[in-house]
Enzyme design. Structure first.
Site, mmCIF file in Angstrom:
data_model
loop_
_atom_site.group_PDB
_atom_site.id
_atom_site.type_symbol
_atom_site.label_atom_id
_atom_site.label_comp_id
_atom_site.label_asym_id
_atom_site.label_seq_id
_atom_site.Cartn_x
_atom_site.Cartn_y
_atom_site.Cartn_z
ATOM 1 C CG ASN A 145 -1.761 1.226 1.068
ATOM 2 O OD1 ASN A 145 -2.818 0.934 0.496
ATOM 3 N ND2 ASN A 145 -1.912 2.079 1.762
ATOM 4 C CD GLU A 146 -1.309 5.719 -0.192
ATOM 5 O OE1 GLU A 146 -0.987 6.156 1.007
ATOM 6 O OE2 GLU A 146 -2.160 6.303 -0.822
ATOM 7 C CD GLU A 317 -6.226 4.471 -0.574
ATOM 8 O OE1 GLU A 317 -6.290 5.393 0.020
ATOM 9 O OE2 GLU A 317 -5.678 3.406 -0.278
ATOM 10 C CD1 TRP A 325 -5.190 11.727 5.368
ATOM 11 C CD2 TRP A 325 -4.003 13.182 4.278
ATOM 12 N NE1 TRP A 325 -5.425 11.550 3.986
ATOM 13 C CE2 TRP A 325 -4.794 12.653 3.314
ATOM 14 C CE3 TRP A 325 -3.367 14.536 4.143
ATOM 15 C CZ2 TRP A 325 -4.801 13.136 2.089
ATOM 16 C CZ3 TRP A 325 -3.164 14.875 2.806
ATOM 17 C CH2 TRP A 325 -3.836 14.201 1.764
ATOM 18 C CG HIS A 368 -10.395 9.321 5.789
ATOM 19 N ND1 HIS A 368 -11.131 9.370 4.878
ATOM 20 C CD2 HIS A 368 -9.431 9.875 5.268
ATOM 21 C CE1 HIS A 368 -10.603 9.345 3.644
ATOM 22 N NE2 HIS A 368 -9.461 9.539 3.770
HETATM 23 C C1 GAL Z 1 -4.054 6.651 2.178
HETATM 24 C C2 GAL Z 1 -3.954 5.259 2.513
HETATM 25 C C3 GAL Z 1 -5.179 4.720 3.355
HETATM 26 C C4 GAL Z 1 -5.750 5.794 4.163
HETATM 27 C C5 GAL Z 1 -5.919 6.994 3.290
HETATM 28 C C6 GAL Z 1 -6.770 8.158 4.059
HETATM 29 O O1 GAL Z 1 -3.044 7.369 1.897
HETATM 30 O O2 GAL Z 1 -3.593 4.336 1.400
HETATM 31 O O3 GAL Z 1 -4.902 3.539 3.814
HETATM 32 O O4 GAL Z 1 -4.818 6.013 5.275
HETATM 33 O O5 GAL Z 1 -4.821 7.749 2.842
HETATM 34 O O6 GAL Z 1 -6.958 9.331 3.476
#
Ligand code: GAL
Length: 635
Positions: A145-146, A317, A325, A368
């Site tokens: 993931n990322e 996503e 965040w 979120h």
């Molecule tokens: C992305 C990440 C997700 C989640 C999301 C929240 O960077 O892949 O798991 O944390 O951000 O915005």
């Protein structure tokens, strides 16, 4: 190429009681969702204790989703090694630049160079691929993931050091060759053996830039080989396409190299988070676009990842509401979750997958938003996703529109100008995206090309700002290119060993132009140009007999041109860039459309799309597009 386009959502069955999975799946299908990404953080549930797997819950989750007609995107859980892993491999943690190991308690704490951790990853990925590789409900895979998120590519650990020395020994064969390439005679930095070489942190003053660049290349290669390990295992057991979800404005590894091993590139698009968190803009711009996002940032990444995916790309996503965040986390204007999806489709996305299905009431991401509230009631984006799904049914195919202009993007150049910025605000991403913005303001479709692009024949105009070293294939392609190219500033000013070449740059065939000297300029200082606009941030003094294509008010050359090649010796402000691009396009017969503030367009093979990023309606070409509205018409 036309491809089907569809919606997805990110789901965490392990976060919810099993009794509600079927109802969740039913509502997803009812919304018009096709793909459900699961699994990518669930290692502690897949393997609760070392070597003891529990697949029962995942089998059932996939079956429930499949029964509702959904396809699963299965993520490998390697971004979140469980706690017991730390006991098995106490030295698997990455180490930061200050020499401090990163701690357990969030995610991405592993070191890409740790062989023991790599073996654990190979083991869990093998078990998953064997079990689910031929599952009829499997639609695709996601590795990890990322990569790089949370600044996790560079590690200054003992395992990284040992792998770096091996990498250097393979590259240079002898310490003498390395000394020559790095210029280690400078400051008595010569080495007698690869074992003497350290990592480029904790030095008294700046480390040797070639040392830093090699460390960055090494670290990027580690990401690619970590990913390849998983890809090779999955391919042996599955025919489903494999993707990774990249991030926005992350340049810490070469995405083109990782992408070469994958079938699909995908990225995680958080327009409001990025506007707040990682875009240089005035307060006025940020306030105007607070609830919509920057009008060019998403499109740039769409085009970049279309290149990384060699035509195949997704949004894995998509922001649905406020994120948790960024420094400030605004609520999107009604209409934006729909607009963002349609903009991605207009740039050729096959799937837009919202993050996440239901907002979590616990742990780090409680704040979120999801498509559902924590109480399972619909959040605003659910209705918008359903609307997009209904609209997709009318227009099920995505055709990537042709672009008259190409812009070269190179990850190594981002490292180059971080390593040797020479001016505090010389940022490669910012430079390239300023050019991109200029093109989009003229209503143009843009293709992004990798730095080793060998065929430019499809483009009337090619732009190559800030590319530290021109690759051989690109140089060759430029020589035979029938269109115009604008190259610079700072392009081709380093050898592959990160030294200054002699003859001095840009050293372009057929162009008598030499960068005699350079200077960087602090904020607020500018060098005005004839015809309007100015040079900011970076200024080069050019020598040569080629024609002056751009001149300072003082009469000095700001750009020199010969035939199809122009070298630009400075960082142009918005006005100067707009003039140059407009003039060049008109000369080349490229049709431009001056776009009003916040309104953007993209042409597919069949349609023209207009996206209104403004918080108020805009009338354009006789069409009124509401705030956060999308308009399309057949071409
Ligand atoms: C992305 C990440 C997700 C989640 C999301 C929240 O960077 O892949 O798991 O944390 O951000 O915005």
């Amino acid at each position: 190429m036309t491809l089907p386009r569809t919606l997805g959502v990110c789901y965490y069955p392990e976060h919810w009681p099993e009794e509600i999975w079927a109802e969740d799946a039913r509502r997803m299908a009812e919304t018009g969702i096709t793909f459900v990404r699961i699994g990518e953080f669930a290692w502690s549930r897949m393997e609760p204790t070392p070597g003891t797997y529990d697949w029962g819950w995942l089998d059932r989750a996939i079956a429930v989703l499949g029964k509702a007609g959904l396809k699963v995107v299965l993520g490998t859980p390697t971004a979140t090694p469980p706690r017991w892993m730390a006991e098995r491999h106490p030295d698997m943690f990455a180490v930061d630049r200050e020499g401090r190991p990163r701690a357990f308690g969030s995610r991405r704490h592993y070191d890409f160079s740790h062989e023991g951790y790599r073996a654990e990853c190979a083991r869990i990925v093998t078990a998953m691929a064997e079990r689910y590789g031929r599952n009829p409900h499997l639609g695709a895979w996601q590795t990890d993931n990322e990569y790089a998120c949370h600044d996790t590519v560079l590690s200054y650990s003992p395992v990284a050091l040992s792998a770096f020395r091996d990498w250097l020994a393979r590259k240079y064969q002898s310490p003498q060759a390395l000394n020559r390439a790095w210029g280690n005679v400078f400051w008595s930095m010569e080495y007698d053996s690869f074992d003497q070489i350290g990592l480029p942190n904790l030095t008294v003053t700046e480390p040797n830039p070639t040392h830093v660049m090699d460390f960055r290349r090494f670290a990027s290669d580690q990401v690619a080989s970590f990913n390849r390990l998983q890809v090779e295992i999955i391919r042996a057991h599955s025919d489903a396409p494999i993707a990774h979800n990249y991030m926005g404005r992350v340049t810490d590894f070469d995405h083109f190299k990782v992408g070469a091993d994958l079938d699909i590139a995908s990225w995680d698009s958080y327009p409001l988070g990025f506007l707040s968190d990682r875009i240089e803009a005035t307060e006025e711009h940020k306030a105007h676009f607070l609830r919509q996002g920057d009008p060019d940032n998403q499109a740039f990444h769409h085009d970049l990842y279309r290149a990384v995916g060699r035509g195949r790309w997704w949004i894995m996503e998509q922001q649905p509401g406020p994120v948790n965040w960024a420094p400030w986390n605004a609520d999107p204007l009604p209409g934006m979750p729909r607009l963002w999806a349609w903009e991605a489709f207009a740039h050729g996305a096959e799937c837009v997958s919202y993050f996440r299905w239901r907002q979590a009431p616990f742990a780090q991401e409680q704040m979120h938003a999801g498509l559902l509230r924590p109480d399972s009631a619909a959040a605003p984006a659910l209705g918008e996703a359903a609307q997009v799904a209904r609209e997709l049914a009318q227009m099920p195919e995505a055709g990537t529109g042709a672009a008259p202009v190409a812009l070269v993007f190179d990850y190594e150049s981002a490292w180059a100008w971080e390593t040797q910025p020479q001016g505090r605000d010389f940022d490669y991403f910012r430079l390239v995206t300023a050019w991109y913005r200029g093109l989009r303001s003229l209503g143009l479709n843009v293709d992004i090309l990798p730095p080793d692009a060998g065929d430019l024949s499809a483009y009337k105009l090619v732009l190559i700002p800030g590319l530290a070293t021109l690759s051989r294939p690109l140089l060759k392609a430029l020589e035979i290119h029938g269109g115009q190219a604008i190259v610079g500033p700072r392009t081709n000013c380093k050898t592959p060993d990160f030294a200054t070449p002699v003859p001095l740059p840009p050293n372009l065939p057929g162009l008598d132009c030499t960068v005699a000297r350079v200077e960087s300029l602090p904020p607020g200082i500018e060098i005005p140009l004839q015809g309007g606009g100015a040079i900011r941030h970076w200024h080069e003094v050019l020598e040569g007999t080629a024609d002056m294509a751009l001149t300072t008010l003082e009469g000095e050359a700001a750009a020199l041109r010969s035939g199809r090649l122009t070298y630009l010796g400075g960082w142009l402000d918005e006005t100067a860039l707009a003039h140059l691009l407009r003039k060049t396009c008109v000369e080349l017969g490229i049709a431009v459309t001056e776009m009003p503030c916040g309104l953007r367009q993209r042409c597919t093979q069949t349609h023209r799309f207009l996206f209104n990023y403004n918080p108020a309606p805009v009338t354009f070409d006789g069409i009124t597009i509401p705030a956060a509205g999308v308009h399309w018409s057949a071409l």
